[in-house]
Enzyme design. Structure first.
Site, short mmCIF file in Angstrom:
data_model
loop_
_atom_site.label_atom_id
_atom_site.label_comp_id
_atom_site.label_asym_id
_atom_site.label_seq_id
_atom_site.Cartn_x
_atom_site.Cartn_y
_atom_site.Cartn_z
N CYS A 1 4.72 35.02 -10.67
CA CYS A 1 3.73 35.21 -9.98
C CYS A 1 2.90 36.56 -10.15
O CYS A 1 3.57 37.80 -9.94
CB CYS A 1 4.12 35.23 -8.55
SG CYS A 1 3.14 35.53 -7.28
N HIS B 1 6.64 36.43 -0.87
CA HIS B 1 6.09 35.16 -1.57
C HIS B 1 5.86 34.00 -0.59
O HIS B 1 6.97 33.20 -0.49
CB HIS B 1 6.70 34.98 -2.76
CG HIS B 1 5.98 33.78 -3.78
ND1 HIS B 1 5.00 34.14 -4.68
CD2 HIS B 1 6.06 32.57 -3.73
CE1 HIS B 1 4.55 33.25 -5.22
NE2 HIS B 1 5.30 32.15 -4.63
N ASN C 1 -8.57 30.34 0.09
CA ASN C 1 -8.39 29.29 -1.04
C ASN C 1 -7.18 28.63 -0.93
O ASN C 1 -6.29 29.33 -0.82
CB ASN C 1 -9.04 29.58 -2.36
CG ASN C 1 -10.51 29.94 -2.22
OD1 ASN C 1 -11.28 29.80 -1.51
ND2 ASN C 1 -10.70 31.13 -3.01
N GLY D 1 -9.68 25.43 -4.50
CA GLY D 1 -10.05 26.42 -5.66
C GLY D 1 -8.93 27.64 -5.72
O GLY D 1 -9.24 28.73 -6.10
N HIS E 1 -3.10 34.58 -0.31
CA HIS E 1 -4.11 35.85 -0.31
C HIS E 1 -5.41 35.56 0.34
O HIS E 1 -5.78 34.51 0.45
CB HIS E 1 -4.45 36.58 -1.60
CG HIS E 1 -4.91 35.36 -2.48
ND1 HIS E 1 -4.16 34.24 -2.97
CD2 HIS E 1 -6.32 35.25 -2.91
CE1 HIS E 1 -5.10 33.71 -3.80
NE2 HIS E 1 -6.35 34.13 -3.68
P1 AMP Z 1 -8.19 32.61 -5.74
O1 AMP Z 1 -9.11 31.76 -6.59
O2 AMP Z 1 -8.49 32.41 -4.53
O3 AMP Z 1 -6.72 32.18 -5.79
O4 AMP Z 1 -8.20 33.94 -5.83
C1 AMP Z 1 -7.69 34.89 -6.68
C2 AMP Z 1 -8.20 35.92 -7.11
O5 AMP Z 1 -7.32 37.14 -7.63
C3 AMP Z 1 -9.55 35.97 -7.79
O6 AMP Z 1 -10.69 36.39 -7.24
C4 AMP Z 1 -9.17 36.78 -9.05
O7 AMP Z 1 -10.22 37.60 -9.50
C5 AMP Z 1 -8.01 37.71 -8.49
N1 AMP Z 1 -6.91 38.42 -9.54
C6 AMP Z 1 -6.33 37.74 -10.22
N2 AMP Z 1 -5.40 38.35 -10.98
C7 AMP Z 1 -5.74 39.72 -10.29
C8 AMP Z 1 -5.24 41.01 -10.72
N3 AMP Z 1 -4.24 41.23 -11.70
N4 AMP Z 1 -5.73 41.99 -9.85
C9 AMP Z 1 -6.65 41.90 -8.81
N5 AMP Z 1 -7.19 40.78 -8.65
C10 AMP Z 1 -6.75 39.72 -9.40
ZN ZN Z 2 4.18 35.97 -5.37
#
Ligand code: AMP
Ligand code: ZN
Length: 113
Positions: free
Chosen positions: A3, A45, A86, A92, A99
């Protein structure tokens, strides 16, 4: 467990921390969709909004209790912002750790980010 957000919590993947305490962490999104784009996560988590029960809801409540402070320090409190979660495939969701996106710094209009 594989993760990316747990790896950020553990420090195995670097992030630009905005706010952190024993329950939650906030950091800048690597692909910002707005001038301010912060990701806020529980340090537990939780796979998605589908997994929120009474215990998990304490983390969600704490995230929302800290959003005004996080938004103020990011300079977006006065003009306003959008909070997004999301959930799952159709929602999405790309990272399987609950988060909330905190977006601001411009007029976000009616678009769903
Ligand atoms: P979601 O599409 O709602 O699952 O959002 C996931 C978000 O996490 C996206 O906006 C990604 O740009 C962001 N993301 C993924 N990996 C990282 C990372 N290592 N550091 C910061 N943001 C991340
Ligand atoms: Zn996690």
């Amino acid at each position: 467990m594989d993760c990316v957000f747990c790896a950020i919590i553990n420090g195995d993947i670097p992030s630009k921390t905005v706010y952190e305490d024993d329950m939650i962490k906030a950091f800048y999104d690597i692909e910002p969709q707005a001038p301010v784009h912060i990701i806020i996560i529980p340090k537990l988590h939780i796979a998605s909004a589908n997994e929120i029960g009474e215990d998990e809801a304490k983390y969600v409540a704490h995230i929302f209790a800290k959003i005004p402070q996080i938004a103020k320090e990011a300079g977006i409190a006065e003009n306003g912002y959008r909070i997004i979660n999301n959930c799952g495939k159709d929602g999405g969701q790309t990272v399987g750790h609950l988060h909330f996106h905190l977006l601001g710094g411009r007029d976000l209009g009616a678009k769903l980010v």
